[in-house]
Design a protein around this motif. Structure first.
Motif, PDB file in Angstrom:
ATOM      1  N   LYS A 117      -1.450  -1.627 -10.823  1.00 24.12           N
ATOM      2  CA  LYS A 117      -1.428  -2.147  -9.449  1.00 24.12           C
ATOM      3  C   LYS A 117      -0.471  -3.330  -9.350  1.00 24.12           C
ATOM      4  O   LYS A 117      -0.473  -4.226 -10.192  1.00 24.12           O
ATOM      5  N   ASN A 121       4.896   2.181  -5.783  1.00 22.44           N
ATOM      6  CA  ASN A 121       3.885   3.111  -6.261  1.00 22.44           C
ATOM      7  C   ASN A 121       4.418   4.303  -7.050  1.00 22.44           C
ATOM      8  O   ASN A 121       3.643   4.999  -7.707  1.00 22.44           O
ATOM      9  N   GLU A 122       5.720   4.536  -7.007  1.00 16.92           N
ATOM     10  CA  GLU A 122       6.295   5.657  -7.745  1.00 16.92           C
ATOM     11  C   GLU A 122       7.391   5.225  -8.717  1.00 16.92           C
ATOM     12  O   GLU A 122       7.422   5.679  -9.865  1.00 16.92           O
ATOM     13  N   ASP A 128      -7.930   0.108  -7.622  1.00 23.35           N
ATOM     14  CA  ASP A 128      -7.887   0.259  -6.162  1.00 23.35           C
ATOM     15  C   ASP A 128      -8.934  -0.644  -5.502  1.00 23.35           C
ATOM     16  O   ASP A 128      -8.662  -1.296  -4.477  1.00 23.35           O
ATOM     17  N   ARG A 145       0.822  -1.212   0.000  1.00 23.36           N
ATOM     18  CA  ARG A 145       0.000   0.000   0.000  1.00 23.36           C
ATOM     19  C   ARG A 145       0.860   1.268   0.000  1.00 23.36           C
ATOM     20  O   ARG A 145       0.518   2.260  -0.644  1.00 23.36           O
TER      21      ARG A 145
END
Length: 341
Positions: free
Chosen positions: A146, A130-131, A265, A124
């Motif tokens: 994801k 995520n970057e 998500d 999460r």
């Protein structure tokens, strides 16, 4: 040969047929196509159908989901996605590693924790995931939507294994991933890359003596029938990634792009609920189905024998990926430290 019930027949949808379905402008298509690597009811299939559910409940678009074998193996569906024949694909870094070498980081043993809550928090909140990873995938024409965990990796073998010396002389099937091969070399085994469709038969005929997968996949694919000794080494979690063809994604309206991100998500949240306790349920099914199965959970001392060999795999990863891999590994470790504190 693999047993018929465990080897799903191809449904006969050729790449040419799929291409024909996409003759109209993909960017404006009402029906989007999504392929993954697993069977009906498995983790990637659940994720895909939760994604489909959200898209169809919140728009006029529809999603066609293709399971393992329906459009070929993992390499095939990636090629079809990059070509724009498919809009979405779910593929493990175990196969993407040849395309994006940095994605092999998930196969450095004992880098990832195996505690469920820590793993979920890491996925999460990780800056690396995520970057950093979206930029790496974008370089290959892929929009990373994801990354998510599927389950702790478990080794199966023709006999019990409690130390690296027990792996000596054993051919262990690995995905077509150079770093995973380096891991099993470090563990003392002979890594043997094979596509999934050949694994059951190769175990049955003793062409290979073992393999690794999450326990739900070992149960779903019936691998315990031909490789009955389960070894919990705690060396990592199976990770997968869901992505889109970037040209397709970039050509969408801002509204549809946000719809897809929201659906991703939603599917992530749903899959975390789904996998919580899934390993225990799958192991129970396996032990109920076969009296030949043994379950070995390595002790802390036994784990240390394997863990001591992990640094050489890290070195191999950096050799493969250079400065970008070194920076990613440092960020990965920083993110993991934050998740465990």
């Amino acid at each position: 040969m693999m047993k018929p019930k465990h080897f799903k027949k191809l449904v006969g949808v050729s790449c040419f047929a799929v291409a024909a379905m996409g003759a109209a402008s993909v960017a404006s298509a009402a029906n989007w196509r999504y392929a993954h690597e697993e069977y009906e009811g498995d983790v990637q299939d659940v994720f895909a159908h939760k994604f489909k559910e959200y898209i169809e409940d919140n728009s006029d678009h529809t999603i066609q989901v293709y399971r393992f074998g329906e459009l070929g193996e993992s390499d095939d569906i990636m090629e079809q996605t990059q070509a724009g024949i498919l809009q979405f694909v779910n593929q493990s870094p175990g196969f993407t590693g040849s395309l994006i070498p940095e994605a092999q980081i998930f196969f450095i043993p004992y880098l990832m924790p195996t505690d469920f809550d820590t793993v979920v928090q890491f996925f999460r909140e990780s800056e690396a995931i995520n970057e950093d990873f979206p930029e790496l995938y974008a370089e290959q024409g892929l929009e990373l939507l994801k990354m998510y965990p599927e389950g702790e990796m478990v080794v199966t073998a023709d006999e019990k294994v409690t130390s690296p010396s027990d792996f000596s002389g054993k051919k262990i099937r690995v995905m077509t991933n150079p770093l995973l091969s380096a891991t099993y070399e470090a563990f003392g085994a002979t890594p043997t890359p094979l596509p999934w469709g050949e694994v059951y038969g190769a175990l049955q005929t003793n062409m290979i003596q073992g393999q690794e997968n999450p326990i739900f996949w070992i149960e779903s694919g019936g691998l315990y029938e031909v490789s009955p000794n389960l070894i919990f080494t705690k060396h990592g979690w199976f990770t997968t990634a869901m992505m889109a063809n970037q040209d397709f994604f970039d050509g969408l309206s801002g509204e549809d792009q946000q719809l897809i991100r929201d659906a991703s998500d939603y599917a992530f949240d749903e899959i975390i609920v789904h996998i919580d306790g899934l390993a225990d349920e799958s192991l129970e099914k396996i032990t109920e189905a076969s009296d030949e199965v043994t379950v070995t959970r390595l002790t802390d001392d036994q784990i240390e024998e394997f863990k001591a060999r992990a640094p050489q795999v890290e070195e191999t990863f950096i050799e493969m990926t250079g400065d970008s891999g070194r920076e990613l590994l440092n960020q990965f470790k920083e993110d993991l430290e934050e998740a465990t504190n």
